[in-house]
Enzyme design. Sequence first.
Site, PDB file in Angstrom:
ATOM      1  N   SER A 238       0.724  -1.231   0.033  1.00 15.36           N
ATOM      2  CA  SER A 238      -0.391   0.164   0.217  1.00 15.36           C
ATOM      3  C   SER A 238       1.037   1.055   0.158  1.00 15.36           C
ATOM      4  CB  SER A 238      -1.007   0.182   1.380  1.00 15.36           C
ATOM      5  OG  SER A 238       0.003  -0.182   2.232  1.00 15.36           O
TER       6      SER A 238
ATOM      7  N   ASN B 286      -2.104  -2.727  13.699  1.00 11.90           N
ATOM      8  CA  ASN B 286      -3.720  -2.608  13.320  1.00 11.90           C
ATOM      9  C   ASN B 286      -4.190  -1.843  14.253  1.00 11.90           C
ATOM     10  OD1 ASN B 286      -3.173  -5.203  11.780  1.00 11.90           O
ATOM     11  ND2 ASN B 286      -4.807  -5.959  13.538  1.00 11.90           N
TER      12      ASN B 286
ATOM     13  N   THR C 130     -40.002  24.750  -9.906  1.00 14.65           N
ATOM     14  CA  THR C 130     -40.261  23.712  -9.825  1.00 14.65           C
ATOM     15  C   THR C 130     -40.418  22.974 -11.002  1.00 14.65           C
ATOM     16  OG1 THR C 130     -43.248  23.738  -9.741  1.00 14.65           O
ATOM     17  CG2 THR C 130     -42.069  24.604  -7.109  1.00 14.65           C
ATOM     18  N   HIS C 131     -40.105  22.072 -11.345  1.00 14.99           N
ATOM     19  CA  HIS C 131     -39.888  21.077 -12.264  1.00 14.99           C
ATOM     20  C   HIS C 131     -39.267  21.909 -13.236  1.00 14.99           C
ATOM     21  CE1 HIS C 131     -43.245  18.821 -10.445  1.00 14.99           C
ATOM     22  NE2 HIS C 131     -43.660  19.513  -9.844  1.00 14.99           N
TER      23      HIS C 131
ATOM     24  N   SER D 294     -14.042  27.507 -27.489  1.00 16.98           N
ATOM     25  CA  SER D 294     -13.467  25.811 -28.228  1.00 16.98           C
ATOM     26  C   SER D 294     -12.374  26.058 -29.148  1.00 16.98           C
ATOM     27  CB  SER D 294     -15.806  26.036 -28.932  1.00 16.98           C
ATOM     28  OG  SER D 294     -15.720  25.025 -29.822  1.00 16.98           O
TER      29      SER D 294
ATOM     30  N   LYS E 263     -18.065  30.265 -28.050  1.00 16.31           N
ATOM     31  CA  LYS E 263     -18.628  28.976 -27.236  1.00 16.31           C
ATOM     32  C   LYS E 263     -17.944  29.819 -25.990  1.00 16.31           C
ATOM     33  CE  LYS E 263     -20.119  25.398 -26.976  1.00 16.31           C
ATOM     34  NZ  LYS E 263     -20.207  24.291 -27.530  1.00 16.31           N
TER      35      LYS E 263
ATOM     36  N   ASN F 281     -17.473  27.468 -22.242  1.00 18.11           N
ATOM     37  CA  ASN F 281     -17.900  26.746 -21.442  1.00 18.11           C
ATOM     38  C   ASN F 281     -17.767  27.214 -19.977  1.00 18.11           C
ATOM     39  OD1 ASN F 281     -19.060  25.622 -23.951  1.00 18.11           O
ATOM     40  ND2 ASN F 281     -16.972  24.735 -24.827  1.00 18.11           N
TER      41      ASN F 281
ATOM     42  N   GLU G 281     -19.624  22.070 -15.103  1.00 18.53           N
ATOM     43  CA  GLU G 281     -19.620  20.788 -15.351  1.00 18.53           C
ATOM     44  C   GLU G 281     -18.706  19.321 -14.861  1.00 18.53           C
ATOM     45  OE1 GLU G 281     -20.382  20.770 -19.596  1.00 18.53           O
ATOM     46  OE2 GLU G 281     -19.136  22.305 -19.643  1.00 18.53           O
TER      47      GLU G 281
ATOM     48  N   TYR H 234      -9.547  -7.018  12.696  1.00 21.69           N
ATOM     49  CA  TYR H 234      -8.964  -6.802  11.569  1.00 21.69           C
ATOM     50  C   TYR H 234      -9.466  -7.501  10.028  1.00 21.69           C
ATOM     51  CZ  TYR H 234      -4.709  -4.967   8.100  1.00 21.69           C
ATOM     52  OH  TYR H 234      -4.635  -4.406   6.762  1.00 21.69           O
TER      53      TYR H 234
ATOM     54  N   GLN I 274      -7.055  -2.505   4.097  1.00 17.58           N
ATOM     55  CA  GLN I 274      -6.519  -2.070   3.684  1.00 17.58           C
ATOM     56  C   GLN I 274      -6.865  -1.052   2.075  1.00 17.58           C
ATOM     57  OE1 GLN I 274      -2.153  -2.434   3.110  1.00 17.58           O
ATOM     58  NE2 GLN I 274      -2.267  -3.286   1.113  1.00 17.58           N
TER      59      GLN I 274
ATOM     60  N   LYS J 178      -8.041   3.240   1.804  1.00 15.88           N
ATOM     61  CA  LYS J 178      -7.373   4.823   1.845  1.00 15.88           C
ATOM     62  C   LYS J 178      -7.455   5.390   0.861  1.00 15.88           C
ATOM     63  CE  LYS J 178      -3.889   2.765   4.169  1.00 15.88           C
ATOM     64  NZ  LYS J 178      -5.140   1.486   5.491  1.00 15.88           N
TER      65      LYS J 178
END
Length: 462
Positions: free
Chosen positions: A27, A114, A159-160, A281, A287, A289, A294, A321, A326, A329
């Site tokens: 690791s 451990n 809404t929606h 772009s 553009k 962007n 995003e 353990y 391991q 992480k």
Amino acid sequence: MTKSANTMWGGRFAAGPDAIMEAINASIGYDRRLAPQDIAGSRAHAAMLAATGIISDNDAEAIREGLLTVLSEIETGDFPFSTALEDIHMNVEARLKELVGEPAGRLHTARSRNDQVAVDFRLWVRDQCDQADEALNALQQALLGQAEAGADWVMPGFTHLQTAQPVTWGHHMLAYVEMFARDRSRFADARARMNTSPLGCAALAGTSFPIDRDMTAKALGFDRPMSNSLDAVADRDFALEFLASASICAMHLSRLAEELVIWSSAQFRFVKMSDKWSTGSSIMPQKRNPDAAELIRAKIGRIFGANVALMTVMKGLPLTYSKDMQEDKEQTFDAADNLMLALAAMTGMVADMTANRDNLKAAASSGFSTATDLADWLVRELGLPFRDAHHVTGSLVAMAEDRACDLPELTLSDMQSVHDGIRPDVFDVLGVENSVASRTSYGGTAPSQVRAQIAQWKDVLK
Ligand code: ARG
């Protein structure tokens, strides 16, 4: 030629591991990030071993100085990391042995990897909770700045994603301040619960040495030692709570990011992202962007993925353990890194963006956004039951739709043709400014409410 047996446990091994065994087992490629926590844990442990007379003061001092050297080697990039030594714990200890000799071998008294890894990882995750809190504070400040600038700017509330009622820009910004406040309190709760020390639980059963667990807990900033050694070495729910909090926070970020993507489009033009947070772009010159937004919108994928992955790793593991753990992480590191990056990017974007007051207002005024105000007026002024008022308003909306105009553009006689009690003062409530100004209920969108909330947040966010 067989590789020589491991120096840490080679006693009963004739040969070293297969190369692929070494690759799957190691690791160190990622847990080297835990070096500062590992060394802090070892320093606390060594000082405690000396204070309790388990090792000599001289040995403790040699260990302490050696560990400081190891830390500075790691910080300057001079540390010889070795995959054969598997993980950060054995890398540090082996180097300590080279540096200080025999005393290094005494450091692992009354300890195991451990409890060591449980300490290291807890300290690391705890620190991430603090960093998330700080980053969220900065983001809240940026949102508050936007809210203050446009406390009374009118925009459509949706809404929606259909125009619903006019709201204020400040109100919308404060909605996110609230969400991020709850995220902060989730990280704070997780932090408070995880702040107990596994150190001294050793492999799983505790130790026969007369250790002082309160002393090491205190030295590492923990509130107290964990009470059950089996639990202490087996538990990873602290990381799961962090990841769950991070997932919810990333979900909030993703919603805001999505709004920024929509709002910055040519169809909406509610906000303009600054050049610093836009990309062009290579083929379409017009553009701008919103790439950062995003990407923030997408980060939830890997962050929630880490949450699901660790939940799945832990599920069904017998106490205590297992090496499965391991796998806790790498994805937690990735999730935390990406959360911090997303928070920083969002903070920059929000601070630098410009809301277009005129476009917000124009959009707020279309889509019959004051239909509810009209219905409320019919109830309030003419005493109609709300259901009837709803019906009358619906007919007026249909009429406006037929004529391709908005509600305030209907004439009084148009209105009276649907309900003869309607008076000219109805037009007062059809304007979007009046509409938002009237919503003074607690938590409502009226500028007076928004300003009061801004003042409170300014007090809270320092
Ligand atoms: N590298 C290990 C991990 O991250 C450290 C603990 C190893 N303990 C053991 N008994 N093999 O989980």
